[in-house]
Design a protein around this motif. Structure first.
Motif, PDB file in Angstrom:
ATOM      1  N   HIS A 108     -33.047  32.260  17.663  1.00  0.00           N
ATOM      2  CA  HIS A 108     -34.496  32.053  17.689  1.00  0.00           C
ATOM      3  C   HIS A 108     -35.147  33.069  18.620  1.00  0.00           C
ATOM      4  O   HIS A 108     -34.884  33.108  19.810  1.00  0.00           O
ATOM      5  N   ALA A 109     -36.040  33.860  18.050  1.00  0.00           N
ATOM      6  CA  ALA A 109     -36.651  34.934  18.817  1.00  0.00           C
ATOM      7  C   ALA A 109     -37.804  34.453  19.695  1.00  0.00           C
ATOM      8  O   ALA A 109     -38.109  35.054  20.716  1.00  0.00           O
ATOM      9  N   THR A 110     -38.447  33.367  19.284  1.00  0.00           N
ATOM     10  CA  THR A 110     -39.631  32.902  20.003  1.00  0.00           C
ATOM     11  C   THR A 110     -39.284  31.691  20.862  1.00  0.00           C
ATOM     12  O   THR A 110     -38.615  30.759  20.398  1.00  0.00           O
ATOM     13  N   LEU A 111     -39.748  31.726  22.099  1.00  0.00           N
ATOM     14  CA  LEU A 111     -39.485  30.638  23.036  1.00  0.00           C
ATOM     15  C   LEU A 111     -40.790  30.244  23.704  1.00  0.00           C
ATOM     16  O   LEU A 111     -41.613  31.100  24.052  1.00  0.00           O
ATOM     17  N   TYR A 112     -40.976  28.946  23.874  1.00  0.00           N
ATOM     18  CA  TYR A 112     -42.208  28.394  24.458  1.00  0.00           C
ATOM     19  C   TYR A 112     -41.858  27.474  25.623  1.00  0.00           C
ATOM     20  O   TYR A 112     -40.870  26.755  25.581  1.00  0.00           O
ATOM     21  N   TRP A 113     -42.727  27.482  26.602  1.00  0.00           N
ATOM     22  CA  TRP A 113     -42.716  26.461  27.660  1.00  0.00           C
ATOM     23  C   TRP A 113     -44.029  25.681  27.582  1.00  0.00           C
ATOM     24  O   TRP A 113     -45.114  26.270  27.527  1.00  0.00           O
TER      25      TRP A 113
ATOM     26  N   LEU B 292     -47.757  26.675  28.090  1.00  0.00           N
ATOM     27  CA  LEU B 292     -47.860  27.477  29.311  1.00  0.00           C
ATOM     28  C   LEU B 292     -47.620  28.956  29.018  1.00  0.00           C
ATOM     29  O   LEU B 292     -48.365  29.825  29.469  1.00  0.00           O
ATOM     30  N   ILE B 293     -46.549  29.244  28.275  1.00  0.00           N
ATOM     31  CA  ILE B 293     -46.192  30.618  28.022  1.00  0.00           C
ATOM     32  C   ILE B 293     -45.371  30.700  26.745  1.00  0.00           C
ATOM     33  O   ILE B 293     -44.631  29.774  26.402  1.00  0.00           O
TER      34      ILE B 293
ATOM     35  N   LEU C 259     -41.390  20.992  28.795  1.00  0.00           N
ATOM     36  CA  LEU C 259     -40.669  21.092  27.528  1.00  0.00           C
ATOM     37  C   LEU C 259     -40.465  22.550  27.157  1.00  0.00           C
ATOM     38  O   LEU C 259     -41.373  23.368  27.292  1.00  0.00           O
ATOM     39  N   CYS C 260     -39.274  22.825  26.673  1.00  0.00           N
ATOM     40  CA  CYS C 260     -38.971  24.141  26.133  1.00  0.00           C
ATOM     41  C   CYS C 260     -38.803  23.983  24.621  1.00  0.00           C
ATOM     42  O   CYS C 260     -38.241  22.981  24.146  1.00  0.00           O
TER      43      CYS C 260
ATOM     44  N   GLU D 172     -39.892  31.065  11.089  1.00  0.00           N
ATOM     45  CA  GLU D 172     -39.987  30.615   9.716  1.00  0.00           C
ATOM     46  C   GLU D 172     -40.751  29.299   9.650  1.00  0.00           C
ATOM     47  O   GLU D 172     -40.418  28.340  10.335  1.00  0.00           O
ATOM     48  N   TYR D 173     -41.766  29.274   8.856  1.00  0.00           N
ATOM     49  CA  TYR D 173     -42.562  28.067   8.643  1.00  0.00           C
ATOM     50  C   TYR D 173     -43.201  27.518   9.922  1.00  0.00           C
ATOM     51  O   TYR D 173     -43.606  26.375   9.963  1.00  0.00           O
ATOM     52  N   TYR D 174     -43.269  28.332  10.932  1.00  0.00           N
ATOM     53  CA  TYR D 174     -43.929  27.950  12.173  1.00  0.00           C
ATOM     54  C   TYR D 174     -43.301  26.742  12.849  1.00  0.00           C
ATOM     55  O   TYR D 174     -43.882  26.164  13.747  1.00  0.00           O
ATOM     56  N   GLU D 175     -42.117  26.342  12.443  1.00  0.00           N
ATOM     57  CA  GLU D 175     -41.501  25.164  13.047  1.00  0.00           C
ATOM     58  C   GLU D 175     -40.996  25.466  14.441  1.00  0.00           C
ATOM     59  O   GLU D 175     -40.377  26.498  14.677  1.00  0.00           O
ATOM     60  N   GLN D 176     -41.262  24.566  15.346  1.00  0.00           N
ATOM     61  CA  GLN D 176     -40.759  24.660  16.698  1.00  0.00           C
ATOM     62  C   GLN D 176     -39.787  23.510  16.936  1.00  0.00           C
ATOM     63  O   GLN D 176     -40.059  22.372  16.562  1.00  0.00           O
ATOM     64  N   TYR D 177     -38.688  23.833  17.600  1.00  0.00           N
ATOM     65  CA  TYR D 177     -37.670  22.853  17.926  1.00  0.00           C
ATOM     66  C   TYR D 177     -37.677  22.657  19.434  1.00  0.00           C
ATOM     67  O   TYR D 177     -37.580  23.624  20.184  1.00  0.00           O
ATOM     68  N   PHE D 178     -37.765  21.385  19.825  1.00  0.00           N
ATOM     69  CA  PHE D 178     -37.955  21.067  21.237  1.00  0.00           C
ATOM     70  C   PHE D 178     -36.675  20.596  21.905  1.00  0.00           C
ATOM     71  O   PHE D 178     -35.858  19.895  21.305  1.00  0.00           O
TER      72      PHE D 178
END
Lengths: 113, 113
Positions: free
Chosen positions: A29-34, A46-47, A91-92, A98-104
């Protein structure tokens, strides 16, 4: 497939102390969120990282919060110094795009006393 | 900027009864819409998503949601709830030009026997 891993799960610190959270995203997964989730509210971004570059950190309180994503994989979020209002679940999430899905991940519950 | 409103903070429903959770969004273009569920101490799990096409979307755990553009709504439904459905539910909207989500404040569902 392993999910998003976070540690620690719980942390209690006193105000003005520092704390760090770790996140290991889903492989590839190339994209990571906090996100910060204050009790009774929805998660607030946050980022956002794309590989090891920052895409959006407009909501990150940069005077006390910092984050990095080394080698485009693991990420750490740091708070220094902590304030009472930083008490929240952090939460990370990761996404392949793909399909804008985020996995937490399960989150880290921070209590600042 | 996109935003989400979940009008109901808390809903109590009897086991076996139907459930409907409301979600209203604000977004200038075609939205990408999501419902997530969060059990106590857990991260967020994706229930279902809408990008385009059929406005009635089926998800996991027997949930469905209907996109109504005229009402800017994306309500979540389940015909017969189980005790394990007790959790917090979040509606989220994503923009089509980046990979960020904006979450509502959530609705807590309590299931009584």
């Amino acid at each position: 497939e392993a999910g998003v891993a976070q540690s620690p799960r719980y942390k209690i610190i006193e105000k003005r102390q520092s704390v760090a959270f770790w996140c290991n995203p889903i492989s590839g997964h190339a994209t990571l969120y906090w996100y910060q989730q204050i009790l009774g509210q929805g998660p607030k971004l946050l980022i956002q990282f794309q590989n090891n570059g920052v895409v959006d950190d407009s909501q990150l309180p940069k005077d006390r919060f910092s984050a990095e994503r080394l080698k485009g994989v693991d990420s750490t979020l740091k708070i220094q110094p902590a304030k009472l209002e930083d008490s929240a679940v952090y939460l990370c999430a990761s996404s392949s795009g793909e399909y804008y899905e985020q996995y937490f991940g399960p989150g880290t519950r921070l209590t600042v006393t | 900027a996109q935003s989400v409103t979940q009008p109901d903070i808390h809903i109590t429903v009897s086991e076996g009864a139907s459930l409907e959770l409301r979600c209203n969004y604000s977004y200038g273009a075609t939205p990408y819409l999501f419902w997530y569920v969060q059990s106590p101490g857990q991260g967020l799990q994706l229930l279902l998503k809408y990008f385009s096409g059929d406005t009635l979307v089926q998800g996991i755990k027997g949930f469905e949601a209907e996109f109504k553009r005229s009402q800017s709504s994306f309500n979540l439904r389940k015909p017969s709830v189980h005790w394990s459905d007790a959790a917090e539910y979040f509606c989220a909207v994503g923009s089509s030009n980046d990979y960020k989500l904006s979450f509502g404040a959530g609705t807590t569902v309590t299931v009584r026997a």
